[in-house]
Every structure is written in C-alpha cells, then in structure tokens.
Design a protein around this motif. Structure first.
Motif, PDB file in Angstrom:
ATOM      1  N   GLU B 170       0.816  -1.215   0.000  1.00  0.00           N
ATOM      2  CA  GLU B 170       0.000   0.000   0.000  1.00  0.00           C
ATOM      3  C   GLU B 170       0.851   1.266   0.000  1.00  0.00           C
ATOM      4  O   GLU B 170       0.488   2.261  -0.615  1.00  0.00           O
ATOM      5  CB  GLU B 170      -0.918   0.025   1.226  1.00  0.00           C
ATOM      6  CG  GLU B 170      -1.857  -1.170   1.312  1.00  0.00           C
ATOM      7  CD  GLU B 170      -3.309  -0.786   1.127  1.00  0.00           C
ATOM      8  OE1 GLU B 170      -3.586   0.379   0.787  1.00  0.00           O
ATOM      9  OE2 GLU B 170      -4.167  -1.664   1.325  1.00  0.00           O
ATOM     10  N   ARG B 171       1.934   1.241   0.746  1.00  0.00           N
ATOM     11  CA  ARG B 171       2.785   2.426   0.852  1.00  0.00           C
ATOM     12  C   ARG B 171       4.224   2.054   0.542  1.00  0.00           C
ATOM     13  O   ARG B 171       5.041   1.892   1.440  1.00  0.00           O
ATOM     14  CB  ARG B 171       2.702   3.020   2.267  1.00  0.00           C
ATOM     15  CG  ARG B 171       1.306   3.460   2.610  1.00  0.00           C
ATOM     16  CD  ARG B 171       1.260   4.379   3.807  1.00  0.00           C
ATOM     17  NE  ARG B 171      -0.071   4.955   3.881  1.00  0.00           N
ATOM     18  CZ  ARG B 171      -0.418   6.078   3.266  1.00  0.00           C
ATOM     19  NH1 ARG B 171       0.465   6.749   2.561  1.00  0.00           N
ATOM     20  NH2 ARG B 171      -1.655   6.522   3.352  1.00  0.00           N
ATOM     21  N   PRO B 172       4.506   1.937  -0.744  1.00  0.00           N
ATOM     22  CA  PRO B 172       5.844   1.481  -1.115  1.00  0.00           C
ATOM     23  C   PRO B 172       6.913   2.472  -0.680  1.00  0.00           C
ATOM     24  O   PRO B 172       6.657   3.666  -0.604  1.00  0.00           O
ATOM     25  CB  PRO B 172       5.775   1.372  -2.629  1.00  0.00           C
ATOM     26  CG  PRO B 172       4.593   2.151  -3.037  1.00  0.00           C
ATOM     27  CD  PRO B 172       3.654   2.228  -1.889  1.00  0.00           C
ATOM     28  N   LYS B 173       8.082   1.965  -0.365  1.00  0.00           N
ATOM     29  CA  LYS B 173       9.160   2.879   0.010  1.00  0.00           C
ATOM     30  C   LYS B 173      10.460   2.631  -0.739  1.00  0.00           C
ATOM     31  O   LYS B 173      11.342   3.477  -0.740  1.00  0.00           O
ATOM     32  CB  LYS B 173       9.412   2.845   1.519  1.00  0.00           C
ATOM     33  CG  LYS B 173       9.138   1.527   2.186  1.00  0.00           C
ATOM     34  CD  LYS B 173       9.320   1.651   3.690  1.00  0.00           C
ATOM     35  CE  LYS B 173       9.290   0.297   4.350  1.00  0.00           C
ATOM     36  NZ  LYS B 173       8.057  -0.472   4.106  1.00  0.00           N
ATOM     37  N   VAL B 174      10.589   1.467  -1.381  1.00  0.00           N
ATOM     38  CA  VAL B 174      11.862   1.111  -2.005  1.00  0.00           C
ATOM     39  C   VAL B 174      12.316   2.138  -3.048  1.00  0.00           C
ATOM     40  O   VAL B 174      13.466   2.582  -3.038  1.00  0.00           O
ATOM     41  CB  VAL B 174      11.737  -0.295  -2.635  1.00  0.00           C
ATOM     42  CG1 VAL B 174      12.882  -0.568  -3.580  1.00  0.00           C
ATOM     43  CG2 VAL B 174      11.691  -1.337  -1.528  1.00  0.00           C
TER      44      VAL B 174
END
Ligand code: SF4
Ligand code: SF4
Ligand code: SF4
Ligand code: SF4
Ligand code: SF4
Ligand code: SF4
Lengths: 189, 293, 740
Positions: B170-174
C-alpha cells in the motif's frame, strides 16, 4: 406484492468458472468497493456484483461493465479480508462474457492482442492498435481521431515502431503449449 | 551476479526509453542481465480474457522453463505488468502443487518443464536488495541535490505477487530509498501505488484521464519536479497523456516523467545519449539542464 | 495469650521525608504504650523483615505486628509471619504522604490518627481460628449429564476427586447426543466431525471415580460446602450422597416454537425447529414433513425468538453456528440443493470464521435482514425478508424452513417467588432490596431458608457472579456452568465445564481448611452469633446475600459457616449487634473511630469519616495515591469488608464524637451490580435512608451522611467526590454536637 426472488441456483454456472468459486466467500464488507479506483465508472462495484450472484442475477452480471473496467491493479485483492482473489474472479468473468460473445471494447482489444501475440509470439503494438480500430468499427475510429495527437506524439518519440518485432523461434511450441493448456482447462479446475 | 532478463514487448516499443536506459544501467552496475533466449509475450493483463487464466499462465510459464534451462540465474523483470504475470505464475508453481503439475503437463507439449527453482525479481527488488543502497550512493557522481521526486512505483510493481514481497503493497518505500540514495528528495506522495488506468487508453480513455489525472495532480500537489517510475504503463499514461489530460481537465502540468533507470543514468553520469531521453514526450530538458546536461 | 504489639514504622518510599515521624512513633509509645516501637528506612527489604522477625522470635516476644507504611494491598507476602502472628497494616503511604502535602501539620495528624486506629484494631482483634466442620467430604456433585456435566465430571475426576453425577433422563448425553455432527474443536476448523459424545459417555461410565445416577433427580440438598447431603431419587428409590461442592449443568431448553407463528411454525408443516431438523439429519434423510420428499432447498431463519423484545431479548449465542452446521448437512445430502440463511448478524466469531467460509464455499447463501413474513406458495414455503444489503424486500422459496430457535435455561421454568416476604410498612424497602427471585425449577431443591434454587438475576439464568468470576453463584459451593449459566456454544460450554469443576475443587479444598472462598479466599474468620440476646428479628437470615443462615426449630438463626463468604452483611444488619468476627466487629470499628482525635470547634479543623469498601473503594483510594492526586486533609478512612457490614451505630457514634460528616464509598448496585457481595452496598444505602430520619430528629442535617458508588476505575474521581463533600459540610457548618 411481488418481491424480488432469490434464485441462487442460477449462479452455479458462474461459480464453476476457473476462479468463480471464490466469489462465494464474499461477506459483503464493501472494502473492495471503496478501494477500487475505477468504481466511479463501474455499473456495480465488485461487492454488488457478488451479491447479485448470490441472488442469482446472472443476466445482470453478464451485462455489467465491472470486470471490463478492472485494471488488474490488485488493490482490492490485497485488501479483501476474506482473501478473495478478486482480480482472478474478474478474469474469469471476462472470459465468461467473452465466450458469451460480449461486445465490450476491452474484449475486442484482448482478442487482437491475443491474435498478435499468437502470430509472432510477441506483440506488435502498432499493428494491434490498427487491428483494434478496424474491428471496432466507425465509433471507435471516431474516438481514435480524437486521440490522433497522442498517437502522433508517440510516433514522433519513436515509441510505436512501424515494423513488427521478430518472430519467436519457438512459436510452434507456444501454440502447442496453448492447445494443451486449453484442453487441460476444459477438463476442469 | 547474473540474471535471466525478461524484457517484455513494451521495452522495444512504447517503453523504449526504459529498454535503452536499462541497458546502460545493466552495464554500469555489472548486472549481467541477459535476455531469456527466445522469450515470448506473457499476455499482459488481457489475454486471459480471451483464453482464461490457465492457458495464459502456461504460455507465460514457457519463459520460466526456458530461463531455468538456460541456467543464467534469477529472472529479472523491468515491466511491472510482465513482472506480475511471471512472478505470480512462479508463486503458483511454488505454492500450488496441483497447478505446477498441470502447468508442466501443458509445457511438456513443447518438451519443456519448470521445476520452480528460480525467483522472479522486479528491477527495484534487485536494485535495493542485491546492488544495495550503499552501492547506488557510491556510484552517484552527480548527486541529484534539490530534485524533488514523486516516486510512482505503480500498482503491479508492488502487488504483482499480491502478498507483501519486497515492498509494502500500500505504501511502497523502495523506490524512494533508491532516489534518496542518489541525493534527491522523495516527496510524500499519496499515489505511489495507485493505478494509472493501465491499458484502457483505447477502450475507456476516461479512466486514464481520471486516474492518471489524479496521479499527476497528487505529484503536483506534493511539489514534485519530476515523476519517476519503473513501470512502462505508468510512464506512458503520465507522459504521453499528460497534454491530453491538460486539455480535457483544464490543467497545466508540465511534469517530466522519467524511468528510474534514466534518473540513475543521470546520477551515475552516464552518457546522456544512452538514456533514451529522445523517447520522452514531456520535455525532460529543464531537469537535465539542472544537472548540466 | 496476651497480645504483645510491635509497631514498625517505615520511613521509606518518601514517608520519612514527608512526615514528622516522631509524632507517629510517639502515638504508639506514649498514647498506647506499645512495648516495641521501631522505625526502619526500608521495612520490606531483607533487613527490615529480619528486624521484625527478631522481635517475634527473640526475647521481646512480640506476637502482633503493626506495619506502618505502604497499603495493605501490597507486600502481603513480605509481611506474612505465619498464622499465629497477627499483622495489621497502617497506611502512611498511599493514603497519607502520596496524597497530602509534605511537612504539613495536617498531614502529620492523618498519620497519627491512622496509627491510633491501627493499634486499636489490633487491641480489639483476636486471631481467627478456622471453622472446620466434622466429616468434610471433597466429592463433587454434578447435576446434569449433558456435555457440560460429563466434561465437568471427567475434569474433576482427572484431578483426583470423586464425582457423583445425576441425570434426569434414562441415558447420558443431553442435547449434544441428539446432534448429527459436531463443529470442530481443533484444526481443521472448517470440517464438521462425527459426534463423539458416546466416547465421552463411555469415559464417564468407565471412570471408577465417577458414580452415575440416571433417571435421577435431587429431592433435597441440605448442609453446605463440604457437608452437603443430597437426597437422590432414582426411579422412585432414594439414595443419599454426601458431597462437598456442586456443579450445576442442567443446560437449556429450546424456546417454545409454538409462540413463533409469525415465522410460520404451526401454520405450515414444512416449517420446523432446528432440533426437529437435527433429528431428521440424524435419522439419515432430510425430508419435507408434508410429503416426505427429499429437500432440494432449505431456508434457515436466524434469531427465531431470540434478540426479540417480544420473545427472548438476548442472543442465544449458539444458533448462528448451529445453522452453519445444519446448512452443511443440506449440502452433504445433496450438493446441488440450495441452502439460504437469513440472519441479523452472523455471530460466528473466532475459529468459526472458517466454518462460515466453508459454508459459503459450499454455496450456502447468506441474506442479512429481518424476516417480515412466511407464507405458502406453490407447494413451497415462501419467506419474505427485508434484505438490508440489497435495500429491498426479497423472497426466498424453499422446500423447508428451519427456525434457529433460541435457548431458555432449565432454571427458568417454574413458579417465581421472593426469598423474603415483602410486607407493607417501615421495613418494606429493606425487605425488597434483600429479596431475591427464586424460580422453583425443581432442580436442586435446596433446604435453604431463602428458597430451594439458585437466585436468578435476569431471564431466569441463575445469577452467575460475572463481575468477580464466572461460575460463581449466590449460593456458596454451587457453580453453574454451560448453557444454564448463559447462552453459549459448544466450545465455550466445554471451557465452562472445566472452569466450574476447578471452582468446585477450590471450594472443597478451602472449606476443608476452614477458609473462605472467593472473594475473601483464605480468610479464616467467620461470623459468631451471641444468640442469647437474639430477638429473632430475622434480618440476618433475610439479608445474607448467600443464604448462609437457616432457622432452627425455634426460629433462631442457624448459621452455616461453610456457606458463608465472610462479608459481614449480617453483622451490619443485626439491630442487637450480636454478630461479630474475631477480627472484625461492630465494637472494633466503633473503637477505631472513637480513637480518632476530633479537634475542638475553635481549631477549625473539621473531621470527615469515610467508610470505604475494601474491594473497590480502597483500591481506588490507593490508586489515587499512586497518582499523587491530592484531596481534603480532614478525611479519615476506615476500610470495611463490604458496605453491607455497615452498622448504623457507627454513624451515630461518629456524629456524637463530633465528626462533621460521614461518607460511605461502596460498589455500584442495581442490575449490573459490582458489589462483590451482591447486595451489600444496596443494603447500606437503604439503611442510610433510615438514619436520615434519626438525624433530622437530632436536628442534624441528613446531608451530613452520604453514600457514593465508586469502582476501582473511578480513582480519578476520588478527590472530586471527597472535596465536594467537604465543601458541602463547610456550608453546613460544624457539627453542633462537637463540643459535648
Ligand atoms: S472486500 Fe472481499 S469480502 Fe469485502 S465485499 Fe469485497 S469481495 Fe466481498
Ligand atoms: S483489481 Fe480491478 S476490481 Fe480490484 S481494485 Fe483494481 S481495478 Fe478495481
Ligand atoms: S514499600 Fe512499604 S515497607 Fe517497603 S519501603 Fe515502601 S513503605 Fe516501606
Ligand atoms: S447466535 Fe445468531 S441466530 Fe442465535 S440469537 Fe445470536 S445472532 Fe441470533
Ligand atoms: S458474613 Fe455474609 S455470607 Fe456470612 S452469614 Fe453473614 S451475611 Fe451471610
Ligand atoms: S439479626 Fe441479630 S437479632 Fe436479628 S435474628 Fe439475626 S442475630 Fe438475631
């Protein structure tokens, strides 16, 4: 008073589709409905679609644009508390509509895509686009005219090669795999 | 490190800039990604509509079988849609014995077989977990200081295998980590894993206007200078349809859209010619100029 | 043995810094001439405890210890010197230095008064001697041979106790024995399993520790915990058994479906109850009663008679899962048959989620809504419902309709009576408060003055003391378990059986030691009656919340100490003040309050007496201290076992000793009571209403005496409650009796 009559048996055909059975596990929580980015364009949200199946309204399910607007973004699928692979159910519904001869634009596009893929093993985007418009008739071509500028820009940026991609050497193998898989799929899931 | 690379159809066409810049990065980082010999189309998100999921997955599995046979290593995929197909089929091979057996039966029609020994990796996964952020930082010759980036991972990138894999669904960070490793700022971006509308350009163009329109608006609101993505579909919708969306929705965006590999090329100071910027439709010049290109 | 009091004042935890300790020790040394008075900076530490032990063992010969420091609710194990040493705790920490300003004359005065009360309390107390009945037995009686009874019997037997089990039917197994299949209790949770009740029955029958009486019922139970005598009538023959505690597991009966004509029962042959349906499934084929044809479609109507103000207002807890199970029977008989469940809410929590999903996967259809009509249509039963998800009225036609009828506890059937006769007149209110409802269900037939069955609280369920512990009832040593106690499903009922068996075991063990059970477990004191002065007013027999007191032939109270929970309600009720405990009595509390120094009027230091219940109010006061909440310094606190033990003489004494006001802090009462002794706080409030007349006669404003209900969670309200009362008293001015 003639109230709406439930006829769950009528939906059995749909539940027997490849991923159809999962629709039965919907508990009508509505999370998919608020999740779906395309919900505002859909006749019915996934939740409503599944409720219609419970009630046996297969005709309505067949006419709904819902599966065709599903972009396979998978958001509902990761969120569904029941773990229903909604995207797979949508695929099965689309396939079902397709077999029933739907005229949905995505069905036409899917068909030309498939044809293009089976011709060379890879897709020829420009050729496929043209084929789509040819198949979809006048209305679609009119729409296409409106989109000409986008197309031209793509051409200019060399993003729509005029020549098709090279044919896959093992195209015969692809076809064999396809035939066998279709036969296996018919045997049941 | 060596990978079996699955380019997918779009890297040679609508996603040309991706294909070109990926090659540059492949060389620069020594990824040793070599095309799966004689790979075939995975069928994108549409072929199942015509033939059903299983036949499409069997056709996709041919690529897995070829890669395994070729023995070059894990499968690396750049296109998110291809990633979704390949990774999901691979996942099913590993977790559903019945499916694996049936699929192998189909593959055997072509004398092939897949034993499920490979992993299917998205480019972002490989960049952050195999190459590593430190390496990316070390490689950065031109830190992208002051550049505000909306990191648009896209939906199928992070949800290809449905279950959380290398990034949050839902909240990608990569992607943000990679971008920051190169010195840029990843602005808080609400639409990082939202759908752009996918391949509905011909069939429901309003969906592209609405969904991609929302993405552009979110990037704009976040104060981004540029959108960066690893997905050809996201790229095409944000880039090629931006002008159209401006017309239809009465907006005024001028938001360049880069593939992550293009941005890396800039930071690594690779030859700009090799980064495929000529394929970008919204002009990348104002960004490139900031870094003296 | 003469008491030799050692007083140990702790100066740790900030006590020494905040108080003038000399003043406190002086009280013990000078005013009360305690032979040993010591201070220590950390009494609960090893060194501190050694200090006390030395005095106990050494030549000082101390045999009563007063620890002045922290609350008596902490460090109880540290300051326990065995059964022969009396220990009293004087609170200087939570109730003094933690909630009043340091180095302040008024704070010192509280500490001094607390010390005075502690010493007087010890002086007036004796070490309790346990009451041990002759011939205590530890056998456990289980009434009811259904799943819960059988499980409780096996659990108790497995723990090494003898069990007597009585069942009114000719065979064991109860309601569960009639089930076709059962829900899974362990994975895989989505599978039904074969009914294993016969195995359980066999285990019971084969167990040498368990004596089973079938076709049997209790004709009478006399005695009390440890010494119950049960008269069992088995097929007309009478047997007597002695038992120590009782598990009541008589289960529930289905709600009477003849009252559900609106759901079609009685109007159409093909509308049946879930129990009738279960019978069909067990018999091998599910058919239509009207024509014997195998069913193709079945509709289940949930909450049939439950959650309905006209019928059973409560949720019967089992029927949602029951219908999931039964819908699967339909699918098992014919996978193509339709099963529809019309429900209000599907209450299939926990692992039952898997069963719910399974039913869905098998194609069972769920409609959330309310049934509005049941009719016949074309040879089928047609159910009309408001489908809340579709937002319209829908119709479901099927071959058979099953009503998921609710459950009514077996204790709910019988004539209702009150434990106390409520006559007109002055005492009517007290009598009404003391009265419990007893339903003559003919199950236990207790020979108790207060009636033959367990008192019920609501809907005919025996009042299971849920605040303190499930399975507790208002009759010590009798523990209801399973659906007789509350509506529940099979899983919960099995847990209940084990829980109640353990409570019964605790009871017989504690009783054998002469100790009280929950909530004063291990208390060895018990009420003693000086009957020579008894006027036979019957207040004690009527007001005891646990029916512990019978009457003898001459209508004198006949206490049954093993039934007693040591609450002191009888002591508070007795107008002759002839009931007392060794370490708790009317005189003792009276002396404590009289030893508080009440300054003369001109000093302008009012005094307010607070009687605080040890169960909730005292902990709340402690927590207020822990949170350093400050309140009025005129307050003096006396802990009581329960407000029910409040004797009105204390209030009169307080007033004549010059206290400006008295406040009672006790637990919440009413239907959702929190009083650990059921009715103590309510009775206190009623007694209080009576004293207000007396106060008025003395020209003392009745507002000077007030009661507040507090729970342990209300600690933050404590300052407000006390300060407001102090303000009110200030308005009223000093107690005019102060200087007499
Ligand atoms: S999120 Fe899943 S369970 Fe909820 S309504 Fe959608 S499909 Fe049904
Ligand atoms: S996968 Fe399809 S149905 Fe689900 S949220 Fe995305 S677009 Fe909507
Ligand atoms: S806990 Fe009690 S005994 Fe220990 S130091 Fe504090 S006041 Fe003293
Ligand atoms: S368990 Fe279900 S059917 Fe039974 S009363 Fe409760 S909600 Fe109604
Ligand atoms: S102390 Fe309480 S339980 Fe015991 S006899 Fe008195 S009122 Fe009853
Ligand atoms: S309350 Fe006191 S006086 Fe009245 S019956 Fe009981 S013991 Fe006797």
């Amino acid at each position: 008073m003639c109230a709406f009559k439930y006829n769950p048996a009528a939906s059995r055909e749909v539940y027997n589709l490849e991923s159809g059975k999962y629709a039965q596990q919907c508990m009508q929580c509505g999370l998919c409905a608020v999740t779906c980015p395309a919900r505002h364009l859909m006749d019915y949200t996934p939740r409503q679609l599944f409720k219609m199946l419970f009630a046996g309204e297969v005709d309505k399910v067949l006419k709904a644009n819902t599966p065709w607007l599903c972009t396979s973004c998978c958001l509902c699928t990761v969120r569904c508390p029941r773990g229903i692979p909604i995207i797979d159910v949508m695929h099965s519904l689309k396939h079902y509509h397709f077999e029933k001869g739907t005229k949905a634009p995505v069905a036409t596009l899917s068909k030309v895509f498939f044809d293009s893929m089976m011709k060379r093993g890879r897709v020829f985007e420009l050729g496929m686009t043209n084929a789509y418009y040819m198949k979809s008739g006048f209305g679609a071509i009119k729409d296409a005219m409106k989109m000409q500028d986008v197309g031209m820009a793509m051409m200019k940026a060399k993003r729509l090669p005029l020549a098709p991609p090279k044919k896959v050497k093992g195209l015969g193998d692809v076809k064999k795999i396809y035939d066998k898989a279709v036969a296996l799929a018919k045997e049941g899931h | 490190m060596a990978y079996s690379f699955y380019p997918g159809c779009s890297m040679e066409a609508t996603g040309k800039a991706y294909g070109v810049s990926f090659e540059a990065i492949n060389k620069a980082l020594g990824l040793e990604a070599k095309d799966i010999p004689d790979w075939n189309c995975c069928g994108a998100t549409v072929v199942a509509n015509v033939i059903g999921d299983f036949p499409q997955q069997a056709i996709t599995a041919r690529n897995l079988a070829l890669a395994e046979k070729n023995g070059a290593g894990d499968i690396l995929v750049g296109c998110s849609s291809c990633f979704m197909n390949l990774a999901w089929v691979n996942e099913r091979f590993k977790t559903e014995p019945e499916f694996a057996q049936k699929c192998n039966e189909a593959l055997s029609a072509a004398g092939l077989q897949y034993n499920g020994t490979l992993r299917v990796r998205h480019l972002l996964d490989v960049l952050v977990n195999d190459i590593g952020l430190d390496e990316i930082k070390a490689r950065t010759i031109k830190p992208l200081e002051g550049l505000k980036v909306a990191c648009y991972s896209g939906c199928q990138t992070v949800r290809g295998v449905r279950r959380p894999d290398f990034d949050d669904v839902e909240r990608p960070k990569v992607l943000g980590q990679i971008v920051e490793a190169m010195g840029a700022t990843a602005v808080p971006f609400t639409h990082a894993a939202r759908c752009c509308g996918g391949s509905q350009q011909f069939t429901n163009v309003n969906m592209i206007y609405d969904l991609t329109g929302d993405v552009l608006e979110a990037a704009h609101q976040a104060g981004a200078d540029v959108i960066v993505t690893p997905c050809p579909m996201c790229h095409m919708n944000c880039d090629a349809y931006q002008k159209k969306i401006n017309q239809v929705k009465g907006r005024n965006y001028d938001m360049p859209v880069f593939f992550i590999t293009q941005l890396m090329g800039v930071a690594f100071d690779l030859k700009v010619k090799e980064l495929g910027f000529e394929h970008n439709i919204v002009s990348p010049q104002k960004i490139l100029k900031r870094f003296g290109l | 043995m003469a008491k030799k009091i050692g007083v140990y004042v702790c100066t740790g935890c900030g006590i020494g810094d905040a108080l003038d300790i000399d003043k406190v020790t002086k009280v013990a040394e000078k005013e009360y001439k305690c032979p040993v008075v010591r201070t220590h900076a950390h009494l609960c530490g090893k060194e501190g405890v050694e200090l006390i032990k030395k005095d106990l063992e050494g030549e000082e010969g101390v045999n009563a210890v007063i620890v002045a420091g922290c609350s008596g609710r902490v460090n109880t194990d540290v300051f326990n010197f065995g059964p022969s040493v009396m220990v009293e705790r004087v609170n200087l920490r939570e109730h003094v230095v933690w909630c009043h300003p340091a180095n302040d004359e008024d704070t010192d005065m509280i500490a001094e008064d607390n010390m005075r009360m502690g010493i007087v309390k010890v002086q007036k107390s004796e070490l309790p001697e346990p009451y041990i009945e002759e011939g205590i037995v530890k056998t456990i009686l289980v009434v009811g041979g259904g799943l819960v009874g059988l499980t409780a019997a096996l659990e108790a037997a497995a723990a090494g106790y003898k069990v007597v089990l009585i069942e009114k039917e000719a065979s064991l197994g109860g309601w569960v024995a009639k089930q076709y299949k059962q829900v899974a209790l362990r994975p895989p949770y989505d599978e039904l399993r074969e009914n294993d009740i016969q195995d359980i029955i066999k285990q019971v029958e084969d167990n040498p520790n368990i004596t089973v009486y079938t076709s049997a019922k209790s004709e009478g139970i006399s005695g009390g915990p440890g010494i119950f005598e049960v008269t069992i009538n088995q097929n007309g023959n009478t047997v007597k058994e002695k038992v120590g505690a009782i598990v009541l597991a008589t289960g529930a009966k289905p709600y009477d479906a003849t009252k559900l004509a609106h759901l079609g029962f009685g109007r159409f042959q093909d509308v049946v109850t879930k129990d009738q349906f279960e019978e069909m499934a067990s018999s091998g084929k599910i058919t239509r009663p009207s024509d014997g044809k195998e069913v193709q479609s079945v509709t289940f109507i949930q909450c049939a008679g439950s959650r309905d103000p006209e019928h059973l207002p409560y949720c019967s807890a089992e029927c949602c899962v029951g219908s999931l199970r039964q819908a699967l029977y339909v699918k098992e008989q014919n996978p193509d048959a339709t099963a529809v469940i019309i429900y209000k809410d599907l209450r299939a929590a926990g692992q039952y989620e898997f069963l719910y999903k399974k039913a869905q996967s098998e194609g069972v259809v769920f409609i959330k809504g309310e049934v509005v009509g049941v009719n016949e249509a074309g040879g089928q039963v047609s159910v009309e419902a408001e489908d809340v998800v579709r937002g319209e009225t829908v119709q479901v036609d099927s071959d058979l309709v099953v009503l998921a009828t609710g459950m009514v506890p077996t204790t709910a059937f019988g004539e209702e009576e009150l434990t106390v006769e409520v006559k007109e007149g002055e005492e009517a209110e007290a009598a009404a408060a003391a009265a419990d409802t007893i339903i003559r269900s003919d199950i236990l037939n207790l020979q108790y003055r207060q009636g033959p069955e367990l008192p019920s609280l609501k809907y005919g369920f025996p009042d299971s003391h849920f605040i303190c512990f499930p399975y507790e009832s208002r009759r010590t040593g009798i523990y209801p378990a399973g659906t007789v106690r509350a509506p529940m499903d099979v899983r919960a009922a099995i847990d209940d059986a084990a829980g109640a068996a353990l409570k019964a075991i605790q009871c017989v063990e504690l009783t054998a030691k002469g100790a009280a059970v929950h909530p004063r477990a291990l208390d060895f004191s018990f009420p003693e009656f000086n009957l020579s002065r008894c006027t036979q007013c019957k207040r004690c027999t009527e007001e005891c919340p646990f029916g512990a007191i019978n009457e003898d032939e001459k209508t004198y109270p006949l206490p049954h100490p093993t039934r007693c929970r040591r609450c002191g309600t009888c002591m508070g009720a007795c107008p002759e003040r002839i009931i007392s405990f060794k370490n708790y009595s009317v005189g003792m509390i009276g002396s404590m309050l009289k030893n508080i120094e009440v300054p003369e009027e001109f000093e302008e230091k009012p005094r307010i007496l607070v009687f605080a219940c040890e169960n909730d109010a005292i902990p709340a006061l402690d927590i207020a201290g822990i949170n350093r909440l400050e309140y009025n310094p005129w307050i003096r606190i006396i802990p009581v076992r329960c407000l029910g033990s409040l004797n009105l003489i204390w209030i009169a004494d307080a007033m004549s000793n010059g206290f400006d006001g008295v406040m009672l802090l006790g637990c919440k009462h009413g239907d959702d009571y929190q009083c650990h002794f059921v009715k103590g706080s309510e009775l206190a409030e009623i007694r209080l209403s009576k004293i207000s007349e007396t106060l008025d006669r003395l020209r003392l404003e009745s507002e000077r005496v007030q009661m507040r209900q507090v729970s342990i969670m209300d600690y933050d309200q404590i300052p407000k409650i006390l300060d407001e009362f102090a303000e009110k008293l200030e308005e009223l001015g000093p107690n005019p009796m102060k200087d007499f």
